[in-house]
Scaffold this motif. Sequence first.
Motif, short mmCIF file in Angstrom:
data_model
loop_
_atom_site.label_atom_id
_atom_site.label_comp_id
_atom_site.label_asym_id
_atom_site.label_seq_id
_atom_site.Cartn_x
_atom_site.Cartn_y
_atom_site.Cartn_z
N THR A 7 74.39 79.83 32.86
CA THR A 7 74.04 79.47 31.48
C THR A 7 75.10 78.56 30.88
OG1 THR A 7 75.21 81.36 30.57
CG2 THR A 7 72.89 81.70 31.19
N SER A 8 74.77 77.95 29.76
CA SER A 8 75.75 77.10 29.08
C SER A 8 76.93 77.93 28.59
CB SER A 8 75.10 76.36 27.91
OG SER A 8 74.56 77.27 26.97
N ALA A 9 76.69 79.21 28.26
CA ALA A 9 77.79 80.08 27.82
C ALA A 9 78.77 80.31 28.96
CB ALA A 9 77.24 81.41 27.30
N TYR A 10 78.25 80.56 30.18
CA TYR A 10 79.16 80.72 31.32
C TYR A 10 79.89 79.41 31.60
CZ TYR A 10 81.26 81.10 35.80
OH TYR A 10 82.20 81.06 36.79
N GLN A 11 79.20 78.31 31.51
CA GLN A 11 79.84 77.02 31.79
C GLN A 11 80.96 76.73 30.80
OE1 GLN A 11 76.46 74.38 31.85
NE2 GLN A 11 75.61 75.32 33.70
N THR A 12 80.78 77.13 29.55
CA THR A 12 81.86 76.99 28.57
C THR A 12 83.06 77.83 28.98
OG1 THR A 12 80.29 76.54 26.78
CG2 THR A 12 82.47 77.35 26.15
N PHE A 13 82.79 79.04 29.47
CA PHE A 13 83.85 79.93 29.97
C PHE A 13 84.57 79.30 31.16
CE2 PHE A 13 84.79 83.28 33.17
CZ PHE A 13 85.79 83.97 32.50
N GLN A 14 83.83 78.75 32.10
CA GLN A 14 84.46 78.14 33.27
C GLN A 14 85.31 76.94 32.85
OE1 GLN A 14 82.22 77.77 36.87
NE2 GLN A 14 83.38 76.03 37.62
N THR A 15 84.81 76.13 31.95
CA THR A 15 85.59 74.98 31.48
C THR A 15 86.91 75.45 30.86
OG1 THR A 15 83.58 73.72 31.02
CG2 THR A 15 85.60 72.97 29.95
N ALA A 16 86.84 76.50 30.05
CA ALA A 16 88.05 77.00 29.39
C ALA A 16 89.07 77.50 30.42
CB ALA A 16 87.69 78.11 28.42
N GLN A 17 88.59 78.20 31.45
CA GLN A 17 89.52 78.71 32.46
C GLN A 17 90.09 77.59 33.33
OE1 GLN A 17 87.78 82.23 34.52
NE2 GLN A 17 89.27 83.26 33.19
N ILE A 18 89.26 76.64 33.71
CA ILE A 18 89.77 75.51 34.48
C ILE A 18 90.83 74.76 33.67
CG2 ILE A 18 89.15 73.24 35.39
CD1 ILE A 18 88.28 75.42 37.28
N THR A 19 90.59 74.63 32.36
CA THR A 19 91.56 73.95 31.50
C THR A 19 92.88 74.70 31.49
OG1 THR A 19 89.77 73.09 30.11
CG2 THR A 19 91.99 73.12 29.16
N GLU A 20 92.84 76.03 31.41
CA GLU A 20 94.08 76.82 31.49
C GLU A 20 94.83 76.53 32.77
OE1 GLU A 20 93.71 81.07 29.21
OE2 GLU A 20 92.73 80.92 31.16
N LEU A 21 94.12 76.60 33.89
CA LEU A 21 94.77 76.45 35.19
C LEU A 21 95.38 75.06 35.38
CD1 LEU A 21 92.14 78.26 37.44
CD2 LEU A 21 94.49 79.04 36.99
N LEU A 22 94.74 74.06 34.80
CA LEU A 22 95.18 72.69 35.05
C LEU A 22 96.08 72.13 33.97
CD1 LEU A 22 91.94 71.15 36.63
CD2 LEU A 22 93.85 72.36 37.73
#
Length: 338
Positions: free
Chosen positions: A188-203
Amino acid sequence: MNVQRGRHIVDSDDFSRRGFLQTARQEMLAASTTPETAPNQTGRDPRRQGSQRHKLGKLHAYEGLRYGMFIHFGIATYGQPVTPASQPDASVFAPELLDVSQWISVARDAGMKYAVLTAKHISGHCLWPSKHTDYTVANSKNRADVVGAFVRACEKRGILPGLYYCSEDYHHRFGSVCRDEPGGPFTTSAYQTFQTAQITELLTNYGRIMEVWIDIPGTLGRGYRSFLYKHIASLQPDAFIMMNNGDFTSGENYNVEYAWPSDLIAIERNLPPPSGHEKWRTIEGKEYYLPGEVCDPIGNEWFYAPQDPPRPDAALLDQFEACRARGVNLLLNVPPDP
């Protein structure tokens, strides 16, 4: 000179794009004098540049690394089943003798040039204290930031760090459906927002990351996957982005709908054909140079299992030499024990 990058101090002379290219160039020069050089080297034609994001010199430098360590480590290391219906409590993750430096010393001593750590696997448990979930090391028995320790150990030992992130997540569902469930897979778009936020943290919190390994990208859909690729590239322009195409064959047939865009082609538990990995691919009317990376466990399982010994030395050596001869990197998975 020391420079502040994210949470850590990095020596800019030791860990720079110039240093990375210089090391890789030396590897390539050494390779060119041996009979094991891949037969398929059409990318050396200076007139042929391709439409890919990275220039050919950068991609050849990646190929010059040749050998890396995949490190599957996480809550699955601790023996409890991880399924869509059941995820262990965060406290199950409880390493008592965590020594990330020892892992990276092994990689260095084995002649590996880079390493990729499973920052978040399919369980959803995070090896860093993410601000976007409580299912992390911050709520485990051992609260060490494993991602941070991993990057620091790589920097100290001259190993280039990479991070793996699984796009399918049994814990953080946000209405998404997994591959083995009716109606799936999709996110879902909600999960994709979550993944974007976590990838941003890591990078953004850990300095320079050489490779970003995205598993099960097909569940994301083409639109979000294209956005994610561009987002990763904006945060870490020098990184090589691997969207795992899930091809358990020789890598000859690339699944564009499942994994494009990507900088690399994954060849999981297999080898390219004897003629060598075909690096030039025509995708949607454009030509791209896409290096290959074979990934395979040292035994049979990706995570540590007590009854899973390493394959015989001769078999591992054959695989290593075949990867060199066929023009692909080998990312050998060596999972730490509990």
